[in-house]
Design an enzyme around this catalytic site. Structure first.
Site, short mmCIF file in Angstrom:
data_model
loop_
_atom_site.label_atom_id
_atom_site.label_comp_id
_atom_site.label_asym_id
_atom_site.label_seq_id
_atom_site.Cartn_x
_atom_site.Cartn_y
_atom_site.Cartn_z
N ASP A 92 4.91 -8.10 -35.25
CA ASP A 92 4.83 -6.64 -35.16
C ASP A 92 5.94 -6.14 -34.24
O ASP A 92 6.44 -6.88 -33.39
CB ASP A 92 3.46 -6.19 -34.68
N GLU A 156 0.96 -7.43 -30.84
CA GLU A 156 1.33 -7.59 -29.44
C GLU A 156 1.86 -6.29 -28.85
O GLU A 156 1.54 -5.94 -27.71
CB GLU A 156 2.38 -8.70 -29.32
#
Length: 454
Positions: A92, A156
């Site tokens: 991500d 994250e």
């Protein structure tokens, strides 16, 4: 001097690495469905899973984590009795921010001035490619001497804790003898660095309400309590005049005694405008690695274009607080919440919502794994010795792994050196750093296996 076979192999694999990073960067994998469709993250996760299967990983799985995102897991068994190494990265990314400020499309890997530009190129899709390069180099030079687990996180950057929660519920999944977190970076391009500390973080949203609805500023302004003005005053209470964080109860005078960060270098790296002062006191390393730092990262208010002459009834802001090693992020959250509730002016109604939290981390740089990494970096970076530095950012999973597997050694390396401009526009990765760190990781895995067999 004859090149090391691992170095030669990684060099030959770099065109393939660029092609794969191009594919991975193309996914708009921001783990916030309010910004980009969830399908973008799902497609990126599927790409990562396919890449692991192509490398003959077993038990490849898309893990549905409690925050609604997916982490990708795979296991590659090594020789009998070999230690297990967990390799971490996240797929991500941060939102691209102002796309018009990018010199090339943020989700299109573009080579310019010897670097590869694109959102996630360094943080941290490049970290996943680094792991693949290291494993491929070992396969081509005698085989992988350890058992390998890979975990690629899907949220994250949002700090929502999905993987941490999943790990607590499945405690054997990520168990390993040592962990390589591929999400930090060298202190400077060409200077091999391991990160020894990470600041933790807490993320809060605060809302102030003062009126039942907006009012005409000519008719009511001057006596009616303005929620936006109240918010400005409240946020100002979080900093002293020199910019030092001033959250009631938080210590702000800790010292950093390791590698220092010259102020002139920091100004250049941070692109501070001429004549603008740095904030707070102490060394730069004190400020960014050893002390708490509050940042207002968002505020809801009327845009200048189209604004009306109104007294605002409500205002909302999002606040990030970086928490240094030695402090507890949960305690810091309570202190920040209490500060916001105590300092809201004019009796404004205060509502505080926590949206993210992660503990700070301190590594044991005297462990055998660090010795193995130092030896590896000495070959990958000829003439250079491994350095140890702090990092102001947060990787919440580190503390989860340290808690679940207290005997595991945790190393932090990566591609996010200052020129990478992670989280900003025009993020990029140095292909030379990707190549050298891939060599270092491969040699580390070989060194580590040998040290365990001795």
């Amino acid at each position: 001097m004859t090149a090391h076979p691992i170095s030669e192999t990684v060099a030959s694999l770099m065109p393939r690495a660029k092609a794969e990073l191009t594919e991975l960067v193309a996914f708009q994998s921001v783990a916030d469905p309010a910004v980009f469709p969830k399908s973008e993250c799902e497609a990126a996760a599927a790409w990562v899973a396919d890449a692991l299967r192509a490398e003959e990983f077993q038990d490849v799985a898309l893990l549905d984590t409690p925050d609604g995102t997916q982490s990708v897991y795979g296991f590659l068994p090594g020789p009998a009795g070999a230690p297990t190494v967990l390799l971490y990265a996240h797929y991500d990314v941060q939102p691209p921010l102002d796309e018009s400020a990018w010199l090339s499309p943020p989700f299109e890997l573009t080579e310019r001035d010897g670097r590869w530009f694109g959102r996630g190129a360094a943080d941290c899709k490049g970290g996943f490619i680094m792991h693949l390069l290291a494993l491929r180099a070992l396969k081509a030079n005698g085989g992988i001497p350890v058992s390998v687990k890979v975990i690629a996180e899907g949220s994250e950057e949002q700090g929502t804790g999905g993987l941490e929660q999943y790990a607590h519920a499945h405690t054997e999944l990520l168990a390993a003898d040592t962990v390589v977190i591929g999400d930090t970076g060298n202190f400077r391009v060409g200077l091999p660095t391991v990160t020894s500390t990470l600041r933790g973080m807490t993320m809060l949203r605060v809302r102030l309400d003062t009126l039942e609805g907006n009012l005409h500023s000519g008719q009511f302004g001057g006596a009616a309590p303005d929620a936006l003005a109240a918010m400005i005053q409240l946020l100002a209470s979080l900093r002293a005049e020199d910019g030092t964080t001033t959250v009631d109860g938080l210590t702000t005078d800790a010292k950093w005694d390791g590698l220092q960060y010259p102020e002139e270098d920091f100004r250049k790296d941070a692109k501070v405008l001429d004549g603008v002062e740095l904030i707070s006191t102490g060394t730069v390393a004190d400020r960014i690695w050893a002390r708490p730092a509050v940042t207002v990262i968002g505020i809801d208010c009327p845009a200048v274009v189209g604004a009306t002459p109104s007294v605002q009834a409500s205002a909302r802001a999002q606040i990030s607080l970086r928490v240094p090693p030695g402090e507890d992020a949960a305690v810091a959250t309570k202190l920040l919440t209490a500060h916001l509730e105590a300092h809201a002016p004019w009796g404004a109604r205060v509502a505080v919502e926590q949206v993210g939290q992660g503990q700070p981390f301190r590594a044991d740089v005297t462990s055998p794994a660090y010795t193995a990494m130092a030896d590896a970096m000495r070959i990958a970076y000829p003439g250079q010795e491994m350095q140890s530095s702090g990092m102001g950012g947060s990787i919440p999973l580190c503390n989860t792994l340290a808690e679940l597997y207290p005997e595991a050694e945790i190393l932090l390396i990566g591609l996010s050196e200052p020129e990478a401009q992670i989280h900003a526009v025009n993020e990029s990765v140095s292909p030379q750093e990707l190549e050298r760190l891939s060599v270092a990781e491969a040699l580390f895995l070989r060194n580590y296996a040998a040290s365990k067999a001795a």
